[in-house]
Scaffold this active site. Structure first.
Site, PDB file in Angstrom:
ATOM      1  N   THR A 126      32.577  39.397  24.870  1.00 40.65           N
ATOM      2  CA  THR A 126      33.704  39.759  25.725  1.00 40.65           C
ATOM      3  C   THR A 126      33.221  40.371  27.037  1.00 40.65           C
ATOM      4  O   THR A 126      33.998  40.583  27.946  1.00 40.65           O
ATOM      5  CB  THR A 126      34.636  40.762  25.024  1.00 40.65           C
ATOM      6  OG1 THR A 126      33.842  41.857  24.563  1.00 40.65           O
ATOM      7  CG2 THR A 126      35.324  40.119  23.835  1.00 40.65           C
ATOM      8  N   ALA A 161      30.749  50.944  27.522  1.00 39.24           N
ATOM      9  CA  ALA A 161      31.901  50.043  27.484  1.00 39.24           C
ATOM     10  C   ALA A 161      32.117  49.572  28.909  1.00 39.24           C
ATOM     11  O   ALA A 161      31.525  50.115  29.833  1.00 39.24           O
ATOM     12  CB  ALA A 161      33.133  50.778  26.970  1.00 39.24           C
ATOM     13  N   LYS A 162      32.972  48.579  29.056  1.00 39.39           N
ATOM     14  CA  LYS A 162      33.233  48.062  30.404  1.00 39.39           C
ATOM     15  C   LYS A 162      33.567  49.192  31.380  1.00 39.39           C
ATOM     16  O   LYS A 162      33.110  49.217  32.503  1.00 39.39           O
ATOM     17  CB  LYS A 162      34.394  47.074  30.365  1.00 39.39           C
ATOM     18  CG  LYS A 162      33.929  45.634  30.245  1.00 39.39           C
ATOM     19  CD  LYS A 162      35.093  44.680  30.375  1.00 39.39           C
ATOM     20  CE  LYS A 162      34.664  43.291  29.895  1.00 39.39           C
ATOM     21  NZ  LYS A 162      35.769  42.489  29.436  1.00 39.39           N
ATOM     22  N   ARG A 163      34.354  50.150  30.868  1.00 37.01           N
ATOM     23  CA  ARG A 163      34.819  51.254  31.697  1.00 37.01           C
ATOM     24  C   ARG A 163      33.660  52.099  32.251  1.00 37.01           C
ATOM     25  O   ARG A 163      33.738  52.625  33.355  1.00 37.01           O
ATOM     26  CB  ARG A 163      35.746  52.120  30.823  1.00 37.01           C
ATOM     27  CG  ARG A 163      36.547  53.174  31.493  1.00 37.01           C
ATOM     28  CD  ARG A 163      37.538  53.782  30.486  1.00 37.01           C
ATOM     29  NE  ARG A 163      36.945  53.949  29.158  1.00 37.01           N
ATOM     30  CZ  ARG A 163      36.134  54.946  28.815  1.00 37.01           C
ATOM     31  NH1 ARG A 163      35.838  55.868  29.694  1.00 37.01           N
ATOM     32  NH2 ARG A 163      35.637  55.021  27.598  1.00 37.01           N
ATOM     33  N   ARG A 175      30.791  50.987  32.972  1.00 38.79           N
ATOM     34  CA  ARG A 175      29.980  50.107  33.812  1.00 38.79           C
ATOM     35  C   ARG A 175      28.493  50.170  33.454  1.00 38.79           C
ATOM     36  O   ARG A 175      27.656  50.502  34.296  1.00 38.79           O
ATOM     37  CB  ARG A 175      30.178  50.455  35.298  1.00 38.79           C
ATOM     38  CG  ARG A 175      31.651  50.443  35.717  1.00 38.79           C
ATOM     39  CD  ARG A 175      31.837  50.748  37.185  1.00 38.79           C
ATOM     40  NE  ARG A 175      31.288  49.687  38.037  1.00 38.79           N
ATOM     41  CZ  ARG A 175      31.913  48.545  38.267  1.00 38.79           C
ATOM     42  NH1 ARG A 175      33.065  48.288  37.728  1.00 38.79           N
ATOM     43  NH2 ARG A 175      31.365  47.635  39.044  1.00 38.79           N
TER      44      ARG A 175
END
Ligand SMILES: [Zn+2]
Length: 322
Positions: A11, A252-254, A256
């Site tokens: 993802t 996590a994506k958040r 970065r």
């Protein structure tokens, strides 16, 4: 024979936390002379960007991690993509339904929240299911779901059993005092839940050792309950510490996190990345540079540092030319 695996969810891009877990799982299998399998967990297809799987596999290979079976090379237990294994999940659910170990549920998330007496211990899991549809004739449940324009979800008929287990990194892990609940096996949209898919796949692929991140430690009792309900032999489990940001957050994506692909683009050598991952796990001194295969001899999970690793994006070791 030992069979290990790494089961990434494409993802996003492979970050250093993913890479570290993959490396440890690979070292565990290879140091035992075992086979290694890569399986792509892409059930949440809407969240899988085009090309993400190929990039992730390429990043793993660049790190020196190899696999005997996987989506790109096939193998005796193909397919190795969860999105292509739906029929197997449905078969397992049908067996559980036929055995009375699962039941359809027409409740929405809001219904469950409203009816729940006490919040579940883990916020991530949402409130504990209060048993609304258990014991209701399936036809009535299906009719209630249809009236709301959807199919019913399927839940395990949890027996409240307390499943203790021994983890190879954590040692004895005490069960959740609430016991095994009526967790979801298949969502209303027809997608198999992670808990079900991972058990069906690891059993079907003959996986004997599951080495994965600490964030899944709490999922393990539910998965062990499913192995039992399906009459399958469970693998050994080892949950390895995660990589955290300097402020203690999960990657996590958040947050970065730096992707392996970014390091490659900056000209960092794979030996520098492997060395940084190995030193973060206490396997080598900081600044070490070496190939993944150089870590195989003498590797044991007993040697890894039990603390979470902190990867600082500014760490000199992950800059080029060091
Ligand atoms: Zn329900």
């Amino acid at each position: 024979m030992t069979r290990g695996r790494y089961a990434p969810s494409p993802t996003g891009r492979l970050h250093l936390g993913n890479a570290r877990t993959a490396l440890l799982a690979w070292l565990d299998a290879r140091s035992r002379g075992g086979a290694f399998v890569t399986r792509v967990e892409d059930l949440d297809r809407a969240r899988v960007p085009a090309g993400a799987e190929a990039q992730m596999l390429d990043d793993l290979a660049w790190l020196g991690i190899d696999w005997d079976e996987g989506p790109d090379r096939g193998g005796p237990f193909a397919p190795y993509r969860q999105s292509e294994r739906t029929a197997r999940y449905d078969d397992a659910i049908d067996r559980l339904l036929a055995a009375g170990r699962a039941f359809p549920c027409a409740c929405s998330r809001a219904d469950v929240a409203r009816a729940a007496q006490a919040p579940h211990e883990s916020d991530e899991d949402g409130p504990r299911y209060p048993g609304t549809c258990r014991g209701v004739p399936p036809d009535q449940v299906r009719a209630r779901a249809a009236a709301q324009g959807r199919a019913p979800a399927i839940r395990l008929a949890g027996d409240g059993a307390r499943v203790d287990f021994t983890d190879e990194v954590h040692g004895p892990v005490a069960a959740d005092p609430g016991g095994i609940d009526d967790f979801v096996l298949r969502r209303a949209d027809g997608t198999a839940a992670y808990q079900l898919a991972v058990v069906v796949d690891d059993a079907a692929m003959g996986i004997t050792r599951v080495v994965r991140g600490d964030d899944l430690l709490r999922s393990t009792p539910r998965q062990l309950a499913l192995y039992g309900a399906l009459g399958l032999a469970a693998p050994a489990f080892a949950h390895v510490p995660l990589v955290l940001t300097p402020s203690g957050e999960r990657l996590a994506k958040r947050t970065r996190p730096e992707a392996v692909a970014d390091l490659r683009a900056r000209g960092v050598a794979p030996e520098a990345v492997v060395g940084a991952l190995a030193s973060s796990a206490g396997l080598r001194v900081p600044g070490a540079q070496l190939a993944a295969r150089d870590l195989v001899q003498g590797f044991s999970l007993a040697l890894i540092d039990r603390r979470a690793a902190i990867i600082d994006a500014n760490a000199a070791i992950l800059r080029p030319g060091t």
